[in-house]
Write a protein that holds these residues in place. Structure first.
Motif, PDB file in Angstrom:
ATOM      1  N   LEU A 150     -17.434  -3.471 -46.880  1.00 18.90           N
ATOM      2  CA  LEU A 150     -17.830  -4.713 -46.210  1.00 18.90           C
ATOM      3  C   LEU A 150     -18.697  -4.432 -44.991  1.00 18.90           C
ATOM      4  O   LEU A 150     -19.729  -5.073 -44.773  1.00 18.90           O
ATOM      5  N   ASP A 151     -18.297  -3.429 -44.233  1.00 13.98           N
ATOM      6  CA  ASP A 151     -19.016  -3.092 -43.005  1.00 13.98           C
ATOM      7  C   ASP A 151     -20.425  -2.578 -43.325  1.00 13.98           C
ATOM      8  O   ASP A 151     -21.363  -2.791 -42.558  1.00 13.98           O
ATOM      9  N   PHE A 152     -20.550  -1.942 -44.491  1.00 11.91           N
ATOM     10  CA  PHE A 152     -21.871  -1.477 -44.929  1.00 11.91           C
ATOM     11  C   PHE A 152     -22.727  -2.654 -45.396  1.00 11.91           C
ATOM     12  O   PHE A 152     -23.958  -2.605 -45.337  1.00 11.91           O
ATOM     13  N   GLY A 153     -22.054  -3.704 -45.891  1.00 12.70           N
ATOM     14  CA  GLY A 153     -22.782  -4.882 -46.381  1.00 12.70           C
ATOM     15  C   GLY A 153     -22.561  -5.175 -47.852  1.00 12.70           C
ATOM     16  O   GLY A 153     -23.190  -6.067 -48.414  1.00 12.70           O
ATOM     17  N   ILE A 154     -21.667  -4.438 -48.493  1.00 12.08           N
ATOM     18  CA  ILE A 154     -21.355  -4.679 -49.909  1.00 12.08           C
ATOM     19  C   ILE A 154     -20.360  -5.846 -50.011  1.00 12.08           C
ATOM     20  O   ILE A 154     -19.288  -5.802 -49.425  1.00 12.08           O
ATOM     21  N   ARG A 155     -20.732  -6.872 -50.759  1.00 18.80           N
ATOM     22  CA  ARG A 155     -19.844  -8.037 -50.917  1.00 18.80           C
ATOM     23  C   ARG A 155     -19.350  -8.201 -52.360  1.00 18.80           C
ATOM     24  O   ARG A 155     -18.504  -9.057 -52.631  1.00 18.80           O
ATOM     25  N   CYS A 156     -19.899  -7.398 -53.265  1.00 26.03           N
ATOM     26  CA  CYS A 156     -19.505  -7.540 -54.668  1.00 26.03           C
ATOM     27  C   CYS A 156     -19.568  -6.188 -55.356  1.00 26.03           C
ATOM     28  O   CYS A 156     -20.514  -5.427 -55.144  1.00 26.03           O
ATOM     29  N   VAL A 157     -18.539  -5.860 -56.150  1.00 27.14           N
ATOM     30  CA  VAL A 157     -18.523  -4.618 -56.923  1.00 27.14           C
ATOM     31  C   VAL A 157     -18.262  -4.991 -58.379  1.00 27.14           C
ATOM     32  O   VAL A 157     -17.357  -5.776 -58.665  1.00 27.14           O
ATOM     33  N   ILE A 158     -19.071  -4.444 -59.272  1.00 27.58           N
ATOM     34  CA  ILE A 158     -18.964  -4.780 -60.696  1.00 27.58           C
ATOM     35  C   ILE A 158     -18.598  -3.529 -61.483  1.00 27.58           C
ATOM     36  O   ILE A 158     -19.215  -2.479 -61.302  1.00 27.58           O
ATOM     37  N   SER A 159     -17.571  -3.628 -62.329  1.00 25.31           N
ATOM     38  CA  SER A 159     -17.145  -2.467 -63.115  1.00 25.31           C
ATOM     39  C   SER A 159     -16.420  -2.918 -64.381  1.00 25.31           C
ATOM     40  O   SER A 159     -16.079  -4.092 -64.529  1.00 25.31           O
ATOM     41  N   ILE A 160     -16.162  -1.964 -65.258  1.00 21.60           N
ATOM     42  CA  ILE A 160     -15.333  -2.239 -66.441  1.00 21.60           C
ATOM     43  C   ILE A 160     -13.890  -2.424 -65.991  1.00 21.60           C
ATOM     44  O   ILE A 160     -13.154  -3.245 -66.511  1.00 21.60           O
ATOM     45  N   SER A 161     -13.477  -1.612 -65.007  1.00 25.00           N
ATOM     46  CA  SER A 161     -12.093  -1.722 -64.531  1.00 25.00           C
ATOM     47  C   SER A 161     -11.967  -1.202 -63.103  1.00 25.00           C
ATOM     48  O   SER A 161     -12.767  -0.375 -62.651  1.00 25.00           O
ATOM     49  N   PHE A 162     -10.966  -1.723 -62.411  1.00 27.98           N
ATOM     50  CA  PHE A 162     -10.672  -1.322 -61.035  1.00 27.98           C
ATOM     51  C   PHE A 162      -9.214  -0.870 -60.956  1.00 27.98           C
ATOM     52  O   PHE A 162      -8.376  -1.343 -61.713  1.00 27.98           O
ATOM     53  N   ALA A 163      -8.929  -0.023 -59.986  1.00 24.82           N
ATOM     54  CA  ALA A 163      -7.531   0.301 -59.707  1.00 24.82           C
ATOM     55  C   ALA A 163      -6.897  -0.920 -59.033  1.00 24.82           C
ATOM     56  O   ALA A 163      -7.541  -1.629 -58.266  1.00 24.82           O
ATOM     57  N   ASP A 164      -5.638  -1.120 -59.364  1.00 24.95           N
ATOM     58  CA  ASP A 164      -4.898  -2.329 -58.999  1.00 24.95           C
ATOM     59  C   ASP A 164      -4.886  -2.650 -57.496  1.00 24.95           C
ATOM     60  O   ASP A 164      -5.204  -3.768 -57.088  1.00 24.95           O
ATOM     61  N   ILE A 165      -4.518  -1.680 -56.667  1.00 26.72           N
ATOM     62  CA  ILE A 165      -4.352  -1.968 -55.231  1.00 26.72           C
ATOM     63  C   ILE A 165      -5.711  -2.237 -54.599  1.00 26.72           C
ATOM     64  O   ILE A 165      -5.869  -3.186 -53.821  1.00 26.72           O
ATOM     65  N   PHE A 166      -6.698  -1.426 -54.959  1.00 26.93           N
ATOM     66  CA  PHE A 166      -8.051  -1.633 -54.426  1.00 26.93           C
ATOM     67  C   PHE A 166      -8.556  -3.027 -54.790  1.00 26.93           C
ATOM     68  O   PHE A 166      -9.128  -3.743 -53.955  1.00 26.93           O
ATOM     69  N   TYR A 167      -8.345  -3.423 -56.037  1.00 25.39           N
ATOM     70  CA  TYR A 167      -8.793  -4.727 -56.542  1.00 25.39           C
ATOM     71  C   TYR A 167      -8.208  -5.845 -55.665  1.00 25.39           C
ATOM     72  O   TYR A 167      -8.932  -6.721 -55.202  1.00 25.39           O
ATOM     73  N   ASN A 168      -6.911  -5.774 -55.422  1.00 30.17           N
ATOM     74  CA  ASN A 168      -6.253  -6.778 -54.573  1.00 30.17           C
ATOM     75  C   ASN A 168      -6.787  -6.754 -53.148  1.00 30.17           C
ATOM     76  O   ASN A 168      -6.998  -7.803 -52.535  1.00 30.17           O
TER      77      ASN A 168
END
Lengths: 468, 201
Positions: free
Chosen positions: B91-109
């Motif tokens: 967020l601090d870098f400026g990324i507001r959206c990440v697109i992938s086939i799958s995410f790890a559960d805790i990071f996703y939340n």
């Protein structure tokens, strides 16, 4: 009645509120807190003028940052930012009135070792902590998982979490383990089979004869790494071993409350006809002492194997393997048992309990580590350390050439001064072999405590079965 | 929390699988007691050499991706530790959206607690978007949360799924703690009942 899994039963007992879209508010029985992921959460409470809702259910201990050398109570031994984080935890624990084990307390240690040791972790509970290895507590049949700092603040303020229920996965380990094959080999082999994303969206219940045969400490090792398989939590149904382990611990129920608790705990198992969304089976007899070769915990092979090449994988995994091999400085086809090491680390929430130290000491007794090797044992808590000293294990480690440290997370994640140098290769009993995990450029091979001890003696990755 | 409604920006590719939270933000930067200021150390060990100089090969160091707001990444992104410092750094870098086939559960939340939208899509679509990122700063991708729609620079649209509660919170920038506080009576009731049924807790 609909048959239920163990997870279903614990979940159902903790639903405070359920919305129409299945989003639930889940009550949290125990909240464990450490210094790294909590300062912003306490600050959030302070800014909003909120209190900790259930300070009696909140337990804090510094573990990630703390040095493990004997002079550590001197704050100058910590870097300034580490000292600030520990001081913040001191301050927050006092201000919000939560249970606290400071660095100077013999009960201090890694949060996931302290919780069970002090009897905070009990069957059927919900347990959370701002740390992914909270899965450890699942060994007691407690629903336990890691949360981020925003959720830490949420639990501090409300004693609840907003959750959607995960799916049920059964991981069965049938039959008996061969000699010298341990809980660590089980948990790494499961990750090798399902992959690090294999458990995403699931809560895993480990079962089968090999799991039942494990001690409580072995079960903690297995559940600890459920997160490395991507699962939200790992669970093992509580049984007599669980109840015996818990009984008499400082915060375990006593008297008539013990009896009441026990009668409920005995209902905590998956019904025979319960529905599973996924079932994975491993045959215990086929599990060997394993090591990791790459930079993901799924990069795991029996010690008798050779380093694989990118050609053994497909698509993006082949690229990942190429990158891993370069980072690890390994050539495909090399025998794993020929990989020389520089450092040995025995400790962590995965393998820092007394039985882990006994297993390593058994191999090390009367032997010396290879000359020039750096080797350290970091007990998981002050009480584990004390017990190891009473049993003479500390002397075995010291005579073998190991450093005998104080309790903490230490070189598992290298937030304190215990770090690998670039290119340094380590046999570690911890849980992650990610790039830079134990220090920038450091190379980590994960294994059991007995295997790490064998590696220390040989100076290379070694099959413990040839040494015991 | 910052609302997420519509986002238009450059997307950067990181096709490596299993990018873990140690890679996103190494542990030495977890010693902060603040949420802000982590952007300069996002992907630190990939982004800088041991001497602290920028690694010219790293995607976010390339001119066309320096102002990326979107990442298209390999599967199981964000695996490993629960550190919320990972989404804080993004967020601090400026990324507001990440697109992938799958995410790890805790990071996703954790993303949702910080106004970041993680989008899970099937492999074929992620492949198309990964291709799209190769156009660099010539390719602005637009993400509309309300309609659950991604539009590429050539007008191709892809819809995505998202949990309705998470969507509601993100669209309105809602604070979870405040929402739960409104249910204080339910929590009180639960605790009263629990004292009777599980007095040892």
């Amino acid at each position: 009645m609909t048959p239920k899994t163990l997870y279903d039963k614990i979940w159902d007992a903790h639903v405070v509120h359920e919305a129409k879209d299945d989003t639930c508010l889940i009550y949290i029985d125990r909240h464990l807190v450490h210094e790294v992921t909590s300062p912003q959460a306490f600050e959030g409470l302070r800014l909003a003028g909120r209190k900790v809702r259930a300070p009696e259910k909140t337990i804090a201990v510094p573990d990630h940052n703390v040095p493990t050398t004997s002079d550590r109570s001197n704050p100058e031994k910590m870097t300034e930012d580490s000292a600030i984080q520990v001081a913040e935890l001191d301050k927050n624990a006092k201000e919000f009135g939560i249970h606290y084990y400071p660095v100077t307390d013999i009960r201090q240690g890694i949060v996931h070792i302290v919780g069970p040791e002090q009897g905070w972790t009990l069957p059927g509970m919900t347990v959370v902590c701002g740390d992914s290895h909270t899965a450890t507590h699942g060994a007691f049949g407690a629903l336990a998982h890691g949360i981020g700092t925003s959720e830490v603040e949420h639990v501090l303020a409300t004693q609840t979490l907003i959750q959607k229920k995960s799916k049920n996965m059964k991981v069965e380990i049938t039959g008996k383990l061969p000699p010298n094959v341990t809980a660590k080999d089980i948990t790494l082999s499961v990750i090798g089979k399902i992959g690090t994303a294999g458990g995403t969206g699931y809560v895993i219940e480990y079962c089968g004869e090999a799991i039942e045969d494990l001690s409580m400490e072995g079960r903690m090792t297995v559940c600890n790494m459920a997160i490395e398989g991507g699962a939200r939590a790992g669970l093992i149904a509580p049984d007599k071993k669980t109840f015996d382990y818990v009984k008499g611990r400082p915060h375990a129920p006593k008297g008539f409350q013990w009896e009441a608790a026990l009668s409920w705990w005995k209902t905590l198992y998956s019904d025979k006809t319960a529905k599973w969304d996924k079932v994975v089976t491993l045959i215990a007899d086929n599990i060997a002492p394993v090591v990791t070769w790459g930079t993901s915990p799924e990069d795991v092979l029996p010690i008798t194997e050779t380093v694989p090449g990118p050609d053994n994988f497909k698509g993006a995994k082949a690229d990942a393997a190429r990158r891993s091999l370069k980072y690890m400085g390994l050539t495909p086809g090399t025998k794993l048992s020929e990989i020389e090491i520089d450092t040995v680390f025995i400790g962590s929430c995965t393998n820092g309990r007394i039985e882990d130290l006994r297993a390593a000491a058994k191999i090390l007794k009367g032997r010396k580590i290879r000359e020039g090797l750096r080797a350290m044992v970091v007990p998981g808590s002050g009480l584990v350390r004390e017990q190891a000293e009473v049993e003479g294990l500390a002397d075995i480690f010291k005579k073998a050439g190991f450093e005998w440290r104080l309790a903490g997370c230490s070189m598992c994640l290298a937030m304190n001064p215990d770090q690998l140098r670039p290119g340094e290769r380590c046999a570690a009993t911890s849980n992650r072999n990610f790039e830079g995990r134990q220090g920038r450029g450091g190379r980590t091979h994960l294994m059991s405590p007995a295997m790490a001890a064998a590696a220390a003696i040989a100076g290379k990755l070694t099959d413990v079965r040839e040494m015991s | 929390m910052q609302k997420f409604e519509t986002l238009t920006g450059v997307a950067a590719p990181m096709s490596l699988v299993n990018i873990d939270t140690d890679m996103i933000i190494p542990k030495q930067f977890l010693k902060t007691i603040k949420r802000s200021g982590l952007g300069k150390n996002l992907f630190d060990e990939l982004r800088y050499t041991e001497n602290g100089e920028e690694n010219p090969d790293f995607v976010l160091n390339q001119k066309k991706y320096r102002n990326s707001k979107i990442l298209v990444v390999g599967e199981n992104f964000g695996c490993g530790s629960s550190r919320e410092h990972a989404p804080w750094a993004l967020l601090d870098f400026g990324i507001r959206c990440v697109i992938s086939i799958s995410f790890a559960d805790i990071f996703y939340n954790n993303c949702f607690k910080n106004g970041i939208l993680p989008i899970e899509l099937p492999q074929e679509i992620v492949n198309v978007l990964m291709q799209e990122t190769q156009k660099g700063s010539n390719a602005q991708i637009t993400i509309e949360l309300e309609n659950q729609m991604i539009t590429t620079s050539d007008g191709t649209c892809f819809s995505f799924d998202i949990d309705s509660f998470k969507k509601h919170c993100l669209l309105n920038g809602l604070d979870d703690v405040g929402l739960t506080m409104e249910k204080a009576a339910s929590i009180d009731n639960f605790e009263r009942q629990s004292k009777i049924e599980r007095p040892w807790v």
